[in-house]
Write a protein that holds these residues in place. Structure first.
Motif, short mmCIF file in Angstrom:
data_model
loop_
_atom_site.label_atom_id
_atom_site.label_comp_id
_atom_site.label_asym_id
_atom_site.label_seq_id
_atom_site.Cartn_x
_atom_site.Cartn_y
_atom_site.Cartn_z
N ILE A 32 46.16 32.26 42.02
CA ILE A 32 45.35 32.35 43.23
C ILE A 32 44.45 33.57 43.21
O ILE A 32 43.28 33.51 43.59
CB ILE A 32 46.27 32.41 44.48
N VAL A 33 45.00 34.69 42.74
CA VAL A 33 44.31 35.98 42.81
C VAL A 33 43.36 36.16 41.63
O VAL A 33 43.71 35.88 40.48
CB VAL A 33 45.34 37.14 42.85
N ASP A 34 42.17 36.66 41.92
CA ASP A 34 41.17 36.91 40.88
C ASP A 34 41.24 38.39 40.47
O ASP A 34 40.61 39.25 41.06
CB ASP A 34 39.77 36.58 41.41
N PHE A 35 42.00 38.68 39.44
CA PHE A 35 42.20 40.05 39.00
C PHE A 35 40.93 40.65 38.39
O PHE A 35 40.72 41.85 38.43
CB PHE A 35 43.35 40.13 37.99
N GLU A 36 40.08 39.79 37.82
CA GLU A 36 38.85 40.29 37.21
C GLU A 36 37.91 40.92 38.23
O GLU A 36 37.08 41.76 37.90
CB GLU A 36 38.15 39.15 36.47
N PHE A 67 44.05 42.35 44.48
CA PHE A 67 45.36 43.00 44.47
C PHE A 67 46.48 41.98 44.63
O PHE A 67 46.43 41.10 45.49
CB PHE A 67 45.41 44.01 45.62
N LEU A 68 47.50 42.11 43.80
CA LEU A 68 48.72 41.32 43.95
C LEU A 68 49.87 42.08 43.33
O LEU A 68 49.81 42.47 42.17
CB LEU A 68 48.60 39.95 43.27
N THR A 69 50.90 42.29 44.11
CA THR A 69 52.12 42.88 43.56
C THR A 69 53.30 42.10 44.14
O THR A 69 53.34 41.80 45.34
CB THR A 69 52.24 44.38 43.88
N ILE A 70 54.24 41.77 43.28
CA ILE A 70 55.42 41.01 43.68
C ILE A 70 56.65 41.81 43.30
O ILE A 70 56.83 42.16 42.14
CB ILE A 70 55.46 39.63 42.99
N ILE A 81 52.53 41.46 48.17
CA ILE A 81 51.43 42.17 48.81
C ILE A 81 50.15 41.73 48.13
O ILE A 81 50.05 41.77 46.89
CB ILE A 81 51.59 43.69 48.70
N SER A 82 49.16 41.32 48.91
CA SER A 82 47.91 40.86 48.33
C SER A 82 46.77 41.02 49.34
O SER A 82 46.98 41.46 50.47
CB SER A 82 48.03 39.39 47.90
N ASN A 83 45.58 40.62 48.91
CA ASN A 83 44.40 40.68 49.78
C ASN A 83 44.53 39.68 50.92
O ASN A 83 45.00 38.56 50.72
CB ASN A 83 43.14 40.37 48.98
#
Length: 222
Positions: free
Chosen positions: A108-112, A116-119, A129-131
């Motif tokens: 789902i998250v576009d790291f490029e 932000f994503l931390t699990i 935690i994410s956008n």
């Protein structure tokens, strides 16, 4: 033999914030001596003069200054600070099904784009935690899971830590203490080997950034 000095040190060392305030010279010796006088007398089973307690406090303060300075003597020569805003946090109960669903979140998250994503997996819970822009998609993936709590209006403040500092005793203490001393509530801490990320309320980010920036600059002057 138990003495007034021994008891004073024992009492103060149990209270880190009081210990620091005393070392910084922010505590009134008379007021503090009077506040712990009855407890010391109870331990010694005799009457103790306030002046004797004050003297013990002054000696402890002078002795502790060297230790206090060493606690803060972490060199942040290669450190920088990174802020990510507009985040949210969702905590769910951990289960075999929820563990499998975590893989879908990375798609789902576009790291490029720097998103932000931390699990974080606990014993009984999983914290994500994410956008905030991904909230609806993440909630859809976790639709059947038991949600413990959702916290909005969050930001992250990441401190890049030099590898050498990871072997320094008191590293976490120094950084978290600096934030707590400013009465800033830390929602969560997420860390890797050389990154320490604080999850804070968005309104607290400016003060936290300034606090850690000053800590870094002070360490470079030593």
């Amino acid at each position: 033999m138990v003495t007034v000095s021994h008891l004073v040190e024992k009492m103060i060392e149990k209270k880190p914030f009081l210990e620091e305030a005393l070392t910084r010279g922010l505590i009134n010796y008379v007021a503090l001596a009077n506040s712990i006088k009855s407890e010391i007398e109870k331990e010694l089973n005799k009457t103790v003069k306030t002046s004797a307690i004050m003297m013990a406090l002054r000696r402890f303060s002078e002795k502790n200054k060297k230790t206090f300075l060493r606690k803060g003597a972490i060199k942040f020569d290669e450190t920088d600070l990174t802020i990510k805003s507009d985040l949210f946090e969702i905590t769910i109960l951990k289960s075999p099904a929820s563990i499998n669903k975590m893989k879908k979140l990375y798609d789902i998250v576009d790291f490029e784009k720097g998103d932000f994503l931390t699990i974080t997996h606990g014993i009984y819970e999983i914290m994500i935690i994410s956008n905030r822009k991904y909230r609806s998609k993440i909630e859809a993936v976790l639709e059947d899971e038991k949600v413990v709590k959702i916290i909005d209006n969050l930001s992250s403040l990441t401190v890049k830590i030099p590898v050498s500092a990871t072997e320094t005793v008191g590293m976490f203490y120094v950084v978290t203490k600096a934030i707590n001393w400013e009465n800033i509530n830390i929602i969560d801490i997420v860390s890797t080997l050389t990154e320490m990320t604080f999850i804070l309320k968005e309104d607290d980010i400016p003060r936290a950034f300034t606090t850690l920036k000053n800590l870094i600059e002070d360490s470079r002057k030593r």
